[in-house]
Structures are given as C-alpha cells and as structure tokens.
Write an enzyme that holds these catalytic residues in place. Sequence first.
Site, PDB file in Angstrom:
ATOM      1  N   ALA A 279       3.307   1.527   2.762  1.00  0.00           N
ATOM      2  CA  ALA A 279       4.485   0.678   2.552  1.00  0.00           C
ATOM      3  C   ALA A 279       5.485   1.372   1.641  1.00  0.00           C
ATOM      4  CB  ALA A 279       4.072  -0.660   1.942  1.00  0.00           C
TER       5      ALA A 279
ATOM      6  N   HIS B  22       5.459   5.996  -3.030  1.00  0.00           N
ATOM      7  CA  HIS B  22       6.765   6.547  -3.409  1.00  0.00           C
ATOM      8  C   HIS B  22       6.591   7.992  -3.870  1.00  0.00           C
ATOM      9  CE1 HIS B  22       7.576   2.156  -4.798  1.00  0.00           C
ATOM     10  NE2 HIS B  22       7.857   2.282  -3.509  1.00  0.00           N
TER      11      HIS B  22
ATOM     12  N   ARG C 273      13.109  -4.877   5.822  1.00  0.00           N
ATOM     13  CA  ARG C 273      13.676  -4.633   4.513  1.00  0.00           C
ATOM     14  C   ARG C 273      15.201  -4.644   4.499  1.00  0.00           C
ATOM     15  NH1 ARG C 273      13.574  -0.504   0.633  1.00  0.00           N
ATOM     16  NH2 ARG C 273      13.107  -1.388  -1.389  1.00  0.00           N
TER      17      ARG C 273
ATOM     18  N   CYS D 131       0.840  -1.195   0.000  1.00  0.00           N
ATOM     19  CA  CYS D 131       0.000   0.000   0.000  1.00  0.00           C
ATOM     20  C   CYS D 131       0.879   1.251   0.000  1.00  0.00           C
ATOM     21  CB  CYS D 131      -0.914   0.003   1.224  1.00  0.00           C
ATOM     22  SG  CYS D 131      -0.026   0.176   2.785  1.00  0.00           S
TER      23      CYS D 131
END
Lengths: 492, 72
Positions: free
Chosen positions: A65, A195, A96, A62
């Site tokens: 994220a 992003h 990550r 999403c």
Amino acid sequence: MTVMTREETEALIQEVLEVYPEKAKKDRTKHLTVNDHEVTQSKKCITSNKKSLPGVMTIRGCAYAGSKGVVWGPIKDMIHISHGPVGCGQYSRAGRRNYYVGTTGVNTYGTMNFTSDFQEKDIVFGGDKKLDKLIDEIETLFPLNKGISIQSECPIGLIGDDIEAVAKKKTEEHGKAVVPVRCEGFRGVSQSLGHHIANDAIRDWTLGARDDDDTFPQTDYDVAIIGDYNIGGDAWSSRILLEEMGLRVVAQWSGDGTIAEMELTPKVKLNLVHCYRSMNYISRHMEEKYNIPWMEYNFFGPTKTIESLRAIAAKFDESIQKKCEEVIAKYQPEWEAVVAKYRPRLEGKRVMLYIGGLRPRHVIGAYEDLGMEVVGTGYEFGHNDDYDRTLKEMGDSTLLYDDVTGFEFEEFVKKVQPDLIGSGVKEKYIFQKMGVPFRQMHSWDYSGPYHGFDGFAIFARDMDMTLNNPCWGKLKAPWESDEAEEAVAASA
Amino acid sequence: MPSVMFRENEQGQMTMYIPKKDLEENVENIELQSETEWGGEVTLADGSSWYLKPLEAKPKLPITLRVTRSGD
C-alpha cells in the site's frame, strides 16, 4: 465539555487501558500519552513504528500500500503492475483520488489496474515467465507508456521470484524503464516501510537516468514539490503559489507526476518536502548525492502557508522575496473573507484527528485559523521524528495516540466528546452512527483540494458543512426525544 | 554497525541521522577533528556515543558513513 486537565487526560488513558490483558496493556501504554510541552523529544513519551498488537483493530496498511498506493501509483505515465494475486491491485485501485491530466488508457494510467493475476501454477512454477509475457502485452496494448514498475505482492517474496532479472531484460528489450519494487506486504509493520522501499527503488532505478545529460535548460529558480500526492488537486493549488512567486516547478512527486519529472529532479536547486514521512528518504539522498538542499513546508491554512512561503522565499534572492510578499498580499483579502465567514460558525469547536503521513500535525494550523482546537491527534504509521515535530504543534495536555485501536479511539471520543473527528473511511460510519460529525481526511471526503489559499476556502466550507449540518440534531427518533416523553407523562 | 548520515541542519549544527532508528540528533562532539584525521568517538546530544573510523580529512557534508557502537 470544557478543556481537560492533564490529570483528567491521564486518568482517561488509564481507564481505557483497563480492559486489556496485562501484556497488551503494557504494550499499549507506551503508545498513548498526554502532550507535555516540556518534553522535547518524543521518544521520552511515546513509542511508534512498532508492530500492531495482534487481536486489536488497527487501520494500518501494508508495504505494498505504501509503495504502489502512495509513492509509485500517482506517477501517471508509468504502468504499475500489481504483481501477484488480483485482489491487492483491484481493491486499492483509484481509491486515493490522485488527480492527473491526461487520457486514461492512452497516455496516462492512474486509475487503471494492471495485475499478473497469480494462480496456483504461478506459485508452484514461479511467475517470472508470466511477468515477462505481461510486460510484452503492455507494450503492445499501451505503447505510449513511459515505463513500468513492478509492485510485488506478498507471494513474490515468499516464492523467491527474480523480478530484478526480468526488469533488466525487459529494460533492454523495450528501451524503457522497468523498475522492480520489492514492496511485499509483509515487510515492515505498516505502509511506512513501503514508502522507504519505494524511495530506494526510485534512487536505484530512476533518479540517476540523466546524470550525464546537461541538455535540460536550468534556471536559478528550479524547485521540486516532493511528497504532494495531488489528492483532489492539492499539488495544483500549491504549485500556482510557487509559480506566482517566480519559482519554476520542475517536478511534482508524485501526484500528477511523470517519470520524466522524476529523472529531472536532480537538476533542481531546492527540494520542497510536504509529506516528510514518505519522501524524506529520497530528499536526504539527493542532498548527499546532488547537493540539493531540502526543506519541509506546510500549505494547510493561511497562517502556515504564509509562514512557509516566506521560508521558501528566504532561500532565494530578493526578487523572489518581493514577489512572495505580493502573492501573500494578493490572497490576503480572499482568505480573510473565508475566515470572516466561517470562523463565527466554527469558533471554539474541538477536533480529534487520527490520520497518517503529515496531516496529524500539518492540518492543526488550518483548524486554528478557523478558531477550532485540535484536542487529540495521532499517526497510523508515524515514526519518532514525526512525533518530535508534533509535540510543539499540539496544545499542552492534549491526547496523543499512536496506531490507536478501534476500541481506544471510540472510548476516547466518548469521553472527550469532540465536535468533529477527522480520520479514515473505516472510522467514518462508526462515529457518524454515534452522532459525531466526521470528515474523512485521507481523500478529503471526496472533496478538495485543501492546500494553499484556494484549498483553505474549500477546507473551511467542508468543515462548516459537516459540523453545522442539521442532521446531527435529528439522530433521535421523534417519539424518543425528551419533549415526546414529557408530553406522554403530561397526558397520563 | 548502522549506516548513518552526517549533515548540517538549517542552523548550521551538525546532526547524525540513523535511518533504522529514526533518530536525528545533534552531534555534540567528534573526538578527532585535526587536519589529518576526522572521526573517532562521536557523542550525540542524547548522550549516546558511536565510533567512526577516522577519515583523512573532514568530508563534504552530507555524507553517509558506517559507524559502530562505542565499545563494540
């Protein structure tokens, strides 16, 4: 299995689509295609960045994220508050593997989870007061933080909290950057919009901080690494190559990065973009506002690394170009030894990929250096411009799948029978149980780095370790093997 | 009426980038390119055309500008 022809691949797509209801079939058809080198524009053959079909298994994330997990999260000296209920932050914490230098909890906060832990009363009465208090607590407990970002989770957008107002107030009070990021999970169809939102927040709240400040000494060789998240140390193995070439890496975005580096990025001479998908927005902005050109590069596998190093050097004067050739010559024996060792073990093996960001096209070169062939690739959240760049990287008549569903991916694997699959952890165990060697290509399966010449050695070793692991021959119980059955038949 | 970015790519070709559509396409032709006017009908390599309100001179690239669909 031999190489599939165009007709066979097309037939395979049709066969897989057969199970869907009419409407779903129509939708999914547009996301699956056979690569054709004659098509130059991806929009003519594949649809991407569209809402996933309800009812199918997708591996997308999403917007939260995309912002907290990818772009903001790795900035190590800032505290990133997961503003909202506790789960989003906790279950994405430290997953990550963005490596960083520092003492966690003292001057770096990469693997920690900060959350406002929303309860019912915060939804009813609003969470701004809680956020205000939370920021004060952070200042008391972690005084060495260099800034705070507020990463909104879904409820913040739904109840209409004014986090910008809180951010402004707290910036004045504490004299540190407090950045509100409107990355509620429901925005957009995947992490991709996260992003973009994160890039916009950097643009609006961080990037211009030192516009009127000339105290930073500049050189003609200043560059910034944009879009390298230092997974398993990737940015470090890229950075040393650039530094050996004589360039000065001013900033790393955002793996092992700091807010000070981000604020200094407008002073560089060239932005080097590795992950185009997540950081092209800010690169374009810097080109417009600060006149900093940007270029994409690829540090996976020696062929592509050398190509990229030369392309980067071409942007500078002859002294850099000369050093660039020295660097290439210096590492040549190293990677040639790697290829000599692993290529015979991996030659001719076929790989299917399904990952995100830049990897579905960038790692192809690394596999080809090892004599392997990528027979199918796809993006979780790519856009058309990603596929534009992919078409020419992939072989003719190979499979391309966008936002592939669990069912489709499994069926493709059954039919194409690749020797190796590279995808995420959610696919890993399904395919391992099916008896197909698998590498988790999001965090390099807890290995890495894979960038640069140093990374290539690890990449090659990992692929060999997975593919030629003796366990793949032991998946059938001894009494179920063909030999055992023959023995039973003979004794009867 | 999207905001688009005009820039020159590495080959020196002018491109128009429409962020919402992920479309970065070569600019085939710009209607007005005189010393006093720059803009008007912008034709892209994919055949689509957009209208840019004429500017007084050719701006420094890259630049973000608003364009409208031709005919709007």
